[in-house]
Write a protein that holds these residues in place. Structure first.
Motif, PDB file in Angstrom:
ATOM      1  N   ALA A 212      63.491 105.793  38.506  1.00 37.92           N
ATOM      2  CA  ALA A 212      62.396 106.943  38.494  1.00 37.92           C
ATOM      3  C   ALA A 212      62.959 108.230  38.397  1.00 37.92           C
ATOM      4  CB  ALA A 212      61.659 106.499  39.821  1.00 37.92           C
ATOM      5  N   VAL A 213      62.703 109.272  37.889  1.00 44.79           N
ATOM      6  CA  VAL A 213      63.123 110.513  37.762  1.00 44.79           C
ATOM      7  C   VAL A 213      62.126 111.593  38.081  1.00 44.79           C
ATOM      8  CG1 VAL A 213      62.381 110.737  35.361  1.00 44.79           C
ATOM      9  CG2 VAL A 213      64.371 111.888  36.043  1.00 44.79           C
ATOM     10  N   ILE A 214      62.766 112.797  38.603  1.00 44.18           N
ATOM     11  CA  ILE A 214      61.923 113.926  38.878  1.00 44.18           C
ATOM     12  C   ILE A 214      62.217 114.964  37.457  1.00 44.18           C
ATOM     13  CG2 ILE A 214      61.471 115.827  40.242  1.00 44.18           C
ATOM     14  CD1 ILE A 214      61.137 113.274  41.401  1.00 44.18           C
ATOM     15  N   MET A 215      60.956 115.190  36.765  1.00 44.57           N
ATOM     16  CA  MET A 215      61.064 115.678  35.278  1.00 44.57           C
ATOM     17  C   MET A 215      60.235 116.830  34.965  1.00 44.57           C
ATOM     18  SD  MET A 215      61.539 113.895  31.885  1.00 44.57           S
ATOM     19  CE  MET A 215      62.993 112.613  32.236  1.00 44.57           C
ATOM     20  N   GLN A 216      60.305 117.874  34.103  1.00 51.09           N
ATOM     21  CA  GLN A 216      59.285 118.731  33.868  1.00 51.09           C
ATOM     22  C   GLN A 216      58.271 117.986  33.145  1.00 51.09           C
ATOM     23  OE1 GLN A 216      58.790 121.908  34.271  1.00 51.09           O
ATOM     24  NE2 GLN A 216      57.270 122.140  32.526  1.00 51.09           N
ATOM     25  N   LYS A 217      57.090 118.372  33.324  1.00 48.87           N
ATOM     26  CA  LYS A 217      56.206 117.772  32.255  1.00 48.87           C
ATOM     27  C   LYS A 217      56.217 118.360  30.917  1.00 48.87           C
ATOM     28  CE  LYS A 217      52.334 115.169  31.996  1.00 48.87           C
ATOM     29  NZ  LYS A 217      52.400 115.164  30.552  1.00 48.87           N
TER      30      LYS A 217
END
Length: 382
Positions: free
Chosen positions: A184-189
């Motif tokens: 699971a990753v934290i990413m720019q939309k």
């Protein structure tokens, strides 16, 4: 469309007018001391020094986000003919095969994934199947670049109260890591087909999206990260604390969010070999589709990935110091140069053409000053 075209033309004309006005103002200011005495000119150098330092600082910042020119390896009598033969082979044979593999696999993935996503009721079973499918799809992406990836260290496993942090050069960082172990990753939309996959496939992994320009997103993302970290039966959480893509030569400042959770931090270092292709993605200059095409028309994407020893926050250590310590570990392992710049400044910098115009004016004025001083010294000697 016509209105948008006129608007873009007027904006371009406005930018040119602003650049010309600033350039003229700078030139007038820098040469206004031309008729003054040498002593006053020497004493009044604060603005000149400021301009010079600003130009150097701008260069120091830009080098973190520009593609580094690789040394040519094919310019000799025996490699150049082979390189010439390799170009049509890559473009006319290898690339169509890779494209067919990728598109056919994507079509099959979509046809199978969505029925499973909506039909399989036991959530735990469904998540396991989806995790396996995402891993296979990421492996297909890596195969479409002929990825040669060497992993070092133990394979990550889901654990409560743990996050993984990694240096960031492209969105393919997540693809490479998820082909080994789905994260699971934290990413720019993003928009387009990438945004579609973010909203559907990647969201099923527990990924979190944000928008850099929205301050309210930060609090929501922080809350989701804390909730994810406390769970045991979820995918490992991957965070890119630089917050933006860097050219894999430098490592910029790590944001403190991932290091202020009270969780164990597992560093991950990625280093790309640029012999065949530069994997750095400059999202301001090319779309992700074009970036993928450049990878698929190269010989191979070669990279090393290191899973380093988990780190915990020491007694009396601030979150910022903890972030810097982990950053230094990653940079040392991947052979990156550490700089103190905040990567978010890339999205709030002045217009590049304006900076270049000011730098050119400054250089012209300095050459004129130095030339005049030399001539005056020669005349005095005579």
């Amino acid at each position: 469309v016509t209105g948008g075209h006129k608007s873009s033309e007027s904006m371009a004309d406005l930018n040119k007018a602003v650049e010309a006005a600033v350039a003229q103002q700078e030139l007038s200011r820098l040469v206004q001391v031309e008729d003054q005495g040498l002593l006053r000119e020497v004493l009044d150098i604060s603005s000149t020094l400021s301009d010079g330092v600003a130009a150097m600082v701008d260069d120091s910042f830009l080098k973190c986000f520009n593609k580094q020119e690789a040394e040519p390896w094919n310019w000799n009598c025996y490699l150049f003919p082979l390189w010439c033969l390799g170009v049509p082979f890559r473009l006319l044979i290898l690339f169509p095969l890779r494209l067919f593999l990728l598109l056919s696999s994507l079509a099959t993935f979509v046809l199978v994934y969505f029925p499973i996503h909506y039909a399989v009721k036991p959530e735990r079973r469904r998540l396991q199947v989806e995790r396996t499918m995402v891993r296979l799809m990421c492996s297909i992406f890596v195969a479409s670049w002929t990825g040669v990836i060497k992993f070092h260290g133990p394979r990550p496993a889901p654990q409560a109260n743990r996050v993984w942090v990694c240096n960031h050069s492209s969105m393919i960082d997540w693809i490479i890591l998820s082909a080994y172990m789905p994260f699971a990753v934290i990413m720019q939309k993003h928009k387009g087909w990438v945004g579609f996959f973010q909203d559907t496939v990647m969201s099923s992994l527990g990924c979190v999206w944000f928008n850099r320009t929205e301050a309210k997103d930060r609090a929501a993302v922080t809350a989701k990260i804390k909730a994810h970290v406390q769970k045991e039966d979820v995918n490992p959480l991957l965070i890119f604390p630089e917050g933006t893509c860097v050219n894999n030569e430098y490592c910029v400042m790590f944001k403190r969010g991932a290091f202020d959770l009270g969780a164990t931090v597992s560093p991950v270092a990625i280093k790309y070999n640029k012999t065949f292709v530069d994997a750095f993605w400059n999202s301001r200059q090319q779309s992700f589709t074009r970036h993928l095409l450049s990878l698929m028309t190269s010989w191979a994407v070669v990279a090393d990935v290191w899973f380093l020893e988990p780190q915990t926050r020491r007694e009396g250590e601030s979150a910022i110091d903890f972030a810097n310590r982990v950053r230094n570990l990653i940079a040392r392992r991947a052979g990156l140069k550490v700089v103190a710049w905040d990567g978010y400044l890339k999205y709030y910098r002045p217009n590049q053409k304006l900076c270049e115009a000011r730098r050119e004016v400054f250089g012209t004025a300095m050459r004129a000053k130095l030339g005049g001083s030399v001539r005056a010294a020669e005349d005095g000697g005579d």
